[in-house]
Design an enzyme around this catalytic site. Structure first.
Site, PDB file in Angstrom:
ATOM      1  N   LYS A 131      21.769  33.708  93.971  1.00 31.75           N
ATOM      2  CA  LYS A 131      21.597  32.400  93.895  1.00 31.75           C
ATOM      3  C   LYS A 131      22.936  32.025  95.685  1.00 31.75           C
ATOM      4  O   LYS A 131      22.806  30.821  96.219  1.00 31.75           O
ATOM      5  CB  LYS A 131      22.648  32.070  93.018  1.00 31.75           C
ATOM      6  CG  LYS A 131      22.331  32.055  91.937  1.00 31.75           C
ATOM      7  CD  LYS A 131      22.955  31.668  90.217  1.00 31.75           C
ATOM      8  CE  LYS A 131      23.752  32.293  90.406  1.00 31.75           C
ATOM      9  NZ  LYS A 131      23.257  33.340  89.534  1.00 31.75           N
ATOM     10  N   GLN A 168      26.701  32.859  86.862  1.00 31.69           N
ATOM     11  CA  GLN A 168      25.637  33.872  86.325  1.00 31.69           C
ATOM     12  C   GLN A 168      23.904  33.253  85.916  1.00 31.69           C
ATOM     13  O   GLN A 168      23.817  32.635  87.008  1.00 31.69           O
ATOM     14  CB  GLN A 168      26.440  33.587  84.148  1.00 31.69           C
ATOM     15  CG  GLN A 168      28.241  34.005  84.782  1.00 31.69           C
ATOM     16  CD  GLN A 168      28.719  33.106  85.422  1.00 31.69           C
ATOM     17  OE1 GLN A 168      28.863  32.394  85.177  1.00 31.69           O
ATOM     18  NE2 GLN A 168      29.556  33.929  86.804  1.00 31.69           N
ATOM     19  N   HIS A 180      29.034  34.950  94.824  1.00 29.20           N
ATOM     20  CA  HIS A 180      27.911  34.920  95.621  1.00 29.20           C
ATOM     21  C   HIS A 180      27.938  35.357  96.731  1.00 29.20           C
ATOM     22  O   HIS A 180      29.228  34.746  97.523  1.00 29.20           O
ATOM     23  CB  HIS A 180      28.215  33.708  95.541  1.00 29.20           C
ATOM     24  CG  HIS A 180      27.654  32.817  93.356  1.00 29.20           C
ATOM     25  ND1 HIS A 180      27.604  32.256  93.447  1.00 29.20           N
ATOM     26  CD2 HIS A 180      26.929  33.840  92.697  1.00 29.20           C
ATOM     27  CE1 HIS A 180      27.272  31.505  92.264  1.00 29.20           C
ATOM     28  NE2 HIS A 180      26.928  32.996  91.451  1.00 29.20           N
TER      29      HIS A 180
HETATM   30  P1  IMP Z   1      32.434  37.586  81.636  1.00 30.71           P
HETATM   31  O1  IMP Z   1      31.720  36.440  82.205  1.00 30.71           O
HETATM   32  O2  IMP Z   1      33.005  37.718  82.636  1.00 30.71           O
HETATM   33  O3  IMP Z   1      33.347  36.763  80.073  1.00 30.71           O
HETATM   34  O4  IMP Z   1      31.143  38.722  81.481  1.00 30.71           O
HETATM   35  C1  IMP Z   1      30.900  38.065  79.949  1.00 30.71           C
HETATM   36  C2  IMP Z   1      29.570  39.023  80.410  1.00 30.71           C
HETATM   37  O5  IMP Z   1      28.336  37.854  81.743  1.00 30.71           O
HETATM   38  C3  IMP Z   1      29.613  40.805  80.929  1.00 30.71           C
HETATM   39  O6  IMP Z   1      27.836  41.068  80.800  1.00 30.71           O
HETATM   40  C4  IMP Z   1      29.326  39.827  82.478  1.00 30.71           C
HETATM   41  O7  IMP Z   1      29.000  41.261  83.532  1.00 30.71           O
HETATM   42  C5  IMP Z   1      28.344  39.022  82.738  1.00 30.71           C
HETATM   43  N1  IMP Z   1      28.530  37.924  84.391  1.00 30.71           N
HETATM   44  C6  IMP Z   1      29.507  37.503  84.092  1.00 30.71           C
HETATM   45  N2  IMP Z   1      29.608  36.707  85.667  1.00 30.71           N
HETATM   46  C7  IMP Z   1      28.545  37.221  85.925  1.00 30.71           C
HETATM   47  C8  IMP Z   1      27.951  37.428  87.171  1.00 30.71           C
HETATM   48  O8  IMP Z   1      28.435  36.661  88.185  1.00 30.71           O
HETATM   49  N3  IMP Z   1      26.401  38.049  87.686  1.00 30.71           N
HETATM   50  C9  IMP Z   1      26.019  38.916  86.333  1.00 30.71           C
HETATM   51  N4  IMP Z   1      26.693  38.982  85.380  1.00 30.71           N
HETATM   52  C10 IMP Z   1      27.919  38.554  85.077  1.00 30.71           C
HETATM   53 MG    MG Z   2      26.231  38.287  91.478  1.00 37.80          MG
END
Ligand code: IMP
Ligand code: MG
Length: 399
Positions: A11, A203, A36
């Site tokens: 992204k 995400q 990003h």
């Molecule tokens: P949190 O957002 O830190 O609470 O993580 C929750 C889940 O989302 C975990 O599996 C993280 O690895 C995943 N995650 C959060 N942000 C990203 C991102 O920007 N890219 C990929 N995975 C993400």
């Molecule tokens: Mg990323």
């Protein structure tokens, strides 16, 4: 712009590439869990909170639905040219990520043991939870002077130490004072003078709190319908969604991943594609393209246009597989949604309609690439408007 998989679809690069056509770029979800990455020649920057249009000199907005960690924001600003700060506005309605939220994120993960989510430990879930509990200050509350007493008592009950809170709050005020504004007013203004804004999602759709693979999801919404809610604009002002997808799949953290592969095939793709978390450095789990999951995401977001990334990675891999259905208890289905147990148990049904192996992109999109685009357009009923074949800004083909 929204991610159609589990995040890390590319992204950042797409925002940087498209930002030239917009007056402003606005982040609408998540927080510093995002990573990003934008690469211009020798220069590489990973954005966590600041919109990825920063290197194109655009106005930069952080909408109310983003949770803001002032420490990360300060660090990020210090790595960017001075002009970026003058372009940046943080909505006064944003909740803050406090030092206690980050501690609580780690405590919760530990409490969950083998069912831990594998969060980024950036305090994202706790910060959204504190907002729902109406405990934590918004940026504007902090500026007016916020009484932390109830919040401190709450965290102390959870054995989370509020140490350093006063210093954090003073420093946050200093940083945020000049950045405070209203993203919704600014977007309305831009629209009224005929300008336009690019909404940058973080995400991916399958990590959405309501519609993703709960509980292995992030703490908020990652889908296009959150754009107007977060930014405080009417749904009619949110425009047409662009979906971003990778031509294979990755996932960081725990949770179901039907097309996951392990062993040498995965190791090879991980190393060629540099599939390590941009925020946490963790190796990403690798899988084949999952058309079942993508159709679900595309329907949920109402996406008609997609950008496809990382064709260069599959040009160095002999195999290409696409999952066209899931097999569950003896029968085939094309349904992504269902219980967690369902997603954990399904067996992917694959086809190998093409190979990108050996394809080169020096003279535009090669035959193999065109075949992939045609295949995706037919299988997913979308238009592919952009193809990326390398992390550098110039390695982009508009269709
Ligand atoms: P949190 O957002 O830190 O609470 O993580 C929750 C889940 O989302 C975990 O599996 C993280 O690895 C995943 N995650 C959060 N942000 C990203 C991102 O920007 N890219 C990929 N995975 C993400
Ligand atoms: Mg990323």
């Amino acid at each position: 712009m929204v991610g159609l998989q589990w995040g890390d679809e590319g992204k950042g690069k797409v925002v940087d590439y498209l930002a030239g056509q917009y007056d402003a770029v606005a982040r609408f979800n998540g927080g510093s869990n995002a990573g990003h990455t934008v690469v211009i020649g020798e220069r590489r920057h990973t954005f966590h909170l600041i919109p990825s249009g920063a290197l194109k000199g655009k106005d930069l907005l952080i909408g109310a639905g983003v949770v803001v960690d002032p420490v990360v924001l300060g660090e990020e600003l210090s790595l960017l040219p001075d002009g970026v700060k003058r372009k940046l506005m943080v909505d006064g309605r944003c909740s803050l990520v406090s030092p206690m939220d980050k501690q609580l994120d780690a405590v919760l993960e530990e409490m969950k043991g083998s069912s831990a989510i594998g969060t980024t430990k950036r305090g994202i879930g706790p910060a959204y939870a504190a907002r729902a509990l109406r405990l934590s200050p918004r940026v504007s509350d902090l500026m007016r002077g916020f009484d932390f007493a109830a919040m401190v008592r709450f965290y102390e009950k959870l054995s989370v130490n509020p140490q350093g809170l006063i210093a954090w709050s003073e420093e946050s005020k200093r940083l945020l004072g000049s950045l405070l504004g209203s993203a919704s007013d600014r977007i309305t203004e831009i629209n009224e003078r005929g300008g336009n804004v690019l909404f940058e999602g973080s995400q991916g759709t399958l990590l959405d709190l309501l519609h993703g693979s709960y509980p292995f999801v992030t703490g908020t919404h990652t889908i296009a319908s959150y754009i107007p809610a977060s930014l405080g604009i009417p749904p009619s002002a949110a425009g047409e969604p662009l979906g971003v997808m990778k031509c294979y799949a990755t996932r960081v953290g725990s949770g179901p991943f039907p097309t996951e592969v392990t062993g040498p095939v995965a190791d090879n793709i991980r190393s060629i594609g540099n599939e390590y978390g941009a925020t946490t450095g963790r190796p990403r789990r690798i899988g084949w393209l999952d058309l079942v999951a993508l159709r679900y995401s595309i329907a949920l977001n109402g996406v008609k246009k997609v950008a496809v990334s990382k064709l260069d990675v599959l040009s160095q891999v002999k195999e290409f597989k696409a999952c066209v259905a899931y097999k569950y208890q003896g029968s085939e289905s094309a349904d992504f949604q269902g219980s967690l147990a369902h997603l954990e148990e399904v067996e992917p049904v694959y086809e190998s309609p093409l190979s990108l192996h050996g394809s080169r992109y020096d003279n535009g999109l090669p035959e193999e690439g065109k075949k992939l685009v045609g295949y995706l357009e037919e299988e997913l009923r979308v238009n592919v408007s952009l193809v990326s074949h390398g992390e550098e800004r110039s390695k982009t083909i508009e269709l």
